[in-house]
Each structure stands twice: as C-alpha cells, then as structure tokens.
Motif scaffolding. Sequence first.
Motif, PDB file in Angstrom:
ATOM      1  N   THR A  84       0.818  -1.220   0.000  1.00 12.99           N
ATOM      2  CA  THR A  84       0.000   0.000   0.000  1.00 12.99           C
ATOM      3  C   THR A  84       0.847   1.265   0.000  1.00 12.99           C
ATOM      4  O   THR A  84       0.586   2.204  -0.771  1.00 12.99           O
ATOM      5  CB  THR A  84      -0.936   0.019   1.227  1.00 12.99           C
ATOM      6  OG1 THR A  84      -1.770  -1.138   1.224  1.00 12.99           O
ATOM      7  CG2 THR A  84      -1.804   1.276   1.227  1.00 12.99           C
ATOM      8  N   LEU A  85       1.872   1.294   0.869  1.00 12.40           N
ATOM      9  CA  LEU A  85       2.664   2.507   1.053  1.00 12.40           C
ATOM     10  C   LEU A  85       3.976   2.498   0.277  1.00 12.40           C
ATOM     11  O   LEU A  85       4.733   3.469   0.327  1.00 12.40           O
ATOM     12  CB  LEU A  85       2.944   2.734   2.544  1.00 12.40           C
ATOM     13  CG  LEU A  85       1.702   2.880   3.439  1.00 12.40           C
ATOM     14  CD1 LEU A  85       2.119   3.137   4.882  1.00 12.40           C
ATOM     15  CD2 LEU A  85       0.797   3.998   2.943  1.00 12.40           C
TER      16      LEU A  85
ATOM     17  N   ARG B 116      -1.222   7.827   5.806  1.00 10.46           N
ATOM     18  CA  ARG B 116      -1.344   7.905   4.340  1.00 10.46           C
ATOM     19  C   ARG B 116      -0.023   7.730   3.622  1.00 10.46           C
ATOM     20  O   ARG B 116       0.000   7.535   2.397  1.00 10.46           O
ATOM     21  CB  ARG B 116      -1.959   9.255   3.952  1.00 10.46           C
ATOM     22  CG  ARG B 116      -3.386   9.459   4.436  1.00 10.46           C
ATOM     23  CD  ARG B 116      -3.809  10.907   4.316  1.00 10.46           C
ATOM     24  NE  ARG B 116      -2.988  11.777   5.167  1.00 10.46           N
ATOM     25  CZ  ARG B 116      -3.151  13.100   5.244  1.00 10.46           C
ATOM     26  NH1 ARG B 116      -4.066  13.700   4.502  1.00 10.46           N
ATOM     27  NH2 ARG B 116      -2.369  13.818   6.035  1.00 10.46           N
ATOM     28  N   ASN B 117       1.087   7.828   4.364  1.00 10.62           N
ATOM     29  CA  ASN B 117       2.402   7.686   3.750  1.00 10.62           C
ATOM     30  C   ASN B 117       3.399   7.215   4.803  1.00 10.62           C
ATOM     31  O   ASN B 117       3.054   7.081   5.998  1.00 10.62           O
ATOM     32  CB  ASN B 117       2.853   9.004   3.113  1.00 10.62           C
ATOM     33  CG  ASN B 117       2.769  10.171   4.087  1.00 10.62           C
ATOM     34  OD1 ASN B 117       3.336  10.125   5.178  1.00 10.62           O
ATOM     35  ND2 ASN B 117       2.054  11.226   3.687  1.00 10.62           N
ATOM     36  N   TYR B 118       4.643   6.993   4.367  1.00 11.64           N
ATOM     37  CA  TYR B 118       5.664   6.460   5.274  1.00 11.64           C
ATOM     38  C   TYR B 118       5.958   7.417   6.426  1.00 11.64           C
ATOM     39  O   TYR B 118       6.132   6.985   7.569  1.00 11.64           O
ATOM     40  CB  TYR B 118       6.952   6.182   4.486  1.00 11.64           C
ATOM     41  CG  TYR B 118       8.065   5.627   5.349  1.00 11.64           C
ATOM     42  CD1 TYR B 118       8.028   4.315   5.803  1.00 11.64           C
ATOM     43  CD2 TYR B 118       9.159   6.420   5.707  1.00 11.64           C
ATOM     44  CE1 TYR B 118       9.041   3.802   6.599  1.00 11.64           C
ATOM     45  CE2 TYR B 118      10.178   5.916   6.501  1.00 11.64           C
ATOM     46  CZ  TYR B 118      10.112   4.601   6.946  1.00 11.64           C
ATOM     47  OH  TYR B 118      11.121   4.104   7.739  1.00 11.64           O
TER      48      TYR B 118
ATOM     49  N   LEU C 217       3.263   7.170   9.075  1.00  6.51           N
ATOM     50  CA  LEU C 217       3.365   5.886   9.763  1.00  6.51           C
ATOM     51  C   LEU C 217       4.547   5.884  10.730  1.00  6.51           C
ATOM     52  O   LEU C 217       4.452   5.367  11.847  1.00  6.51           O
ATOM     53  CB  LEU C 217       3.515   4.755   8.738  1.00  6.51           C
ATOM     54  CG  LEU C 217       3.563   3.326   9.298  1.00  6.51           C
ATOM     55  CD1 LEU C 217       2.291   3.004  10.073  1.00  6.51           C
ATOM     56  CD2 LEU C 217       3.758   2.309   8.173  1.00  6.51           C
TER      57      LEU C 217
ATOM     58  N   ARG D  73      -5.551  -1.606   7.710  1.00  9.14           N
ATOM     59  CA  ARG D  73      -5.880  -0.423   8.500  1.00  9.14           C
ATOM     60  C   ARG D  73      -6.911  -0.744   9.580  1.00  9.14           C
ATOM     61  O   ARG D  73      -6.828  -0.241  10.715  1.00  9.14           O
ATOM     62  CB  ARG D  73      -6.403   0.693   7.594  1.00  9.14           C
ATOM     63  CG  ARG D  73      -5.387   1.180   6.566  1.00  9.14           C
ATOM     64  CD  ARG D  73      -5.964   2.322   5.742  1.00  9.14           C
ATOM     65  NE  ARG D  73      -5.057   2.745   4.673  1.00  9.14           N
ATOM     66  CZ  ARG D  73      -4.051   3.582   4.831  1.00  9.14           C
ATOM     67  NH1 ARG D  73      -3.809   4.091   6.037  1.00  9.14           N
ATOM     68  NH2 ARG D  73      -3.278   3.935   3.814  1.00  9.14           N
TER      69      ARG D  73
END
Length: 441
Positions: free
Chosen positions: A56-57, A114-116, A119, A182
Amino acid sequence: MSQKDAAIGLDAPPTTKPQGVGRGAWITLGALWFIYVLNFLDRQLLSILAKPIQDTLNISDSQLGLLGGLYFAFFYCFIAIPVGWLADRTNRVAVVAVACGIWSAATMACGMARNYGELAVARMTVGFGEAGGVPPSYAIITDSFPPGRRGMALGIYNLGPPVGAAIGIAFGASVAAAFSWRAAFIVIGLVGLVAALALILIVKEPKRGGLDPVSATDGPARAGFWETVRMFFSRPTLVLASLGSGVTQIVTYGLGNFAVLFLMREKGMTLENVALWYALVVAIGMSGGIFVSGWLIDRFTRRSKRAYAMLPAISLALAVPFYIAFVWAPSWPLALAFLIGPTFLNYFYLSSSVALVQGEVRPNQRVMSGALLLLVMNFIGMGVGPTYVGMASDFFRATHPENSLQIALYTLIPVYFAAIGLFLWLAKVLGRNDRQAGGAA
C-alpha cells in the motif's frame, strides 16, 4: 549474606517455604498481563501486516526495519528512563494506565497513515506510550508477590508477548484478509483505550517493599535518579544480564519483525495460512518457553543464583540448530515445524533477567532498574535487530533477489554465540558472588 548485600536488598534464594499469595495479587497480575498482551499485540501488528503495508505505502525492507527497530526503540528505550523515575515516586498503576491510553491512540493513528512519514511518527508515538507499560508493571508484580513466588509470577506476566503476538497474528491477518490492514490497527487501538480505563478501576497500588525482608526496605523512601543509574551500571551482574538479554534480542526482534514477510515472500505462505499456522507456532512455542523458564528459575535459583544465567545459555545453545533448519527449510510447513524450537528456547532469558534485576535492587529502585534493563536490552536488540535484517535484505537483493531475506537471517547465527558467551560470563560472576556471600555469612 554479607552486610553489603543486605544493605542493597538482594533477593536471596529462600531457605524456607515461600509465603502464600492472596487473591488480590492474582487479580493484579491478570490485569497487568492483559495490558501487556495489548502492548505486544500493538507492537507486532506492523511485522504481521508487513506485506500489505509494503504494497500500500510502497516501502522497502530497510524502511520497514527502521519502523520496527531504531525509530521505535529510540522512543521506547529512552522515554522509559524518565517514566521509571516518575513511577518510583508516584502511583505506578496510573502510569501504566496513561501509557496504555497513549500507545492505543497511536496504534489507531497507524491505521490512518497515508504515507511512510505519517506511519513513522505514529510508530514512534506507540514506542513513547509503551515505554510506560512494562517497567512499572515489573515493580507492581514484585511488590504483590513474596520472594520465592516472583519467578513464576513474572514468568506468567511475560506470557503477554507470546499471547499478544499469537492473537495479533490470528486477528491481524484475518482482518487484513477480510477487510484491510488499516482496520486491524484501529480496532486494537479502541480495545486498548477501554483497557486503560478498566485498569484504574481494578488494580490498587501495592506497598513498595511490603513483602520484602526488613533489611531490603532499609534506606530512603525515594532513591535518587543518578544514584540508581550509578548503582545499576556499577554492578557487573546487572550490566551482564542487560547485555546478554540485548544481544539475544537482536535475534528475537530481527527474526520476529521479518518472519511473516520471509514466510510469505520466500516460502509461499498466505495471510490465511499465517492467521492459523504461524499463530499456533508462536502461541505454543513462545508461551511454553516463557512459562517453563519461570518455573525452572524458581526451582533452580533456590540452590544457586548461577541458574539465572545458565538457563538462558543452555536454551540458546539448544535453539541454534533449530534456527538454522528453519531458515534453510524449502517449504513453509517444514519451516514452521523447525520454528517451534527457537520460539520455545529463545525466550528463557526474559523471565530470568527480569527476576534477577528485580531481586538484586532495593524496592525503591525497582521501576528505575527495570527501565534501565529495558533501555539496554531493547536499544541493542530492538534497535539493531530489525534495522540490521532489513538493511541486510536490501543489500543482498542486488545479487540474490529471490532469497535476500533468507541470507540476511542466516547472518544472525553468530549473534546466538555472542549471547551464550555473555550469559556464561554472567554465570561466572554470579557463582563468585555466591561463594563470597557464603563466606561472609
């Protein structure tokens, strides 16, 4: 026992039958155990769901290793020190509850990333919260159970990681397969928030040192921060226990953070396979090893404190051939069969080191000492293990794209022997201390 030993409150092997344990102590242990299950479940979701998160990311093995390794460890380890200092002076149950609330909210944020970058921030916040969970719990349990019962109590408490890991594997993989990765983070975070509130209502703060010999409770009610730090790092037994545990954790965290990705990417497992079979291996192997080690500690340390070091050394030596076979195995069913050995034998160090450290210091230094133990062993193990394996895998991918993780995991074999050597060194020091204490008695 020498006067010096009595002054620092050593938890000497009992010479009489251990005291009984009340109902309240078991309720306290059960509540803290459940919080620890959530603690480790939150921590393990990242490694369990590594492949769908990567898809996903679009993150690499090195980035994944940093999330579960250095980034997480930096906050988890160093925040534990001020938290330990605070808990030694305030209500330890409240500290655990607030910490659980913080890491649970951060776990939910992981599911919304939504992104690294987002996270990474969420994972560091999980580490910030989890730093306040384990050290105060060690001290609460030690003050709830008398000498001679603490090895088993801490062994039961340390069943939290395998149970949390097993539930996380089964639940996380199942939810990810049915919905998305998620959803797993968000649901577990909500459960943690409820558990944090329940802990305040269920568990009462025990008296510090209330079950220790009178000599163990002598001294000031509050230990100084730097006094405890100097005491901890000036004593070879505490330093060697921390280093031996830390080097062991390079293997356990390095393997644990990449085992599912290794089995799925290079052995052909699916999320459905992981949810059932890998969860069973972790549940049976790790929990069995931790429970048995707690029982063995209580049994053999009554004769000699050398058992605190010899049990981990022997178990790690027995784990090596099973680990090699796991990495080599050509199919995932055979790999899982061999993995039972390391998951059972790799964790004898945990209850042993915790019980040793908690018994070797004064009651008013237990939370800080537990935090210092976690600082050393987790910064080495958690910080180095996943980070190293992820970077090694990316390094070997250029020449071995089909089995880069396998080669990276092979390179952990020498780490086993380094850990064994440190525990044998600790056994020698403990044996010398036993002889000196016997001569001074």
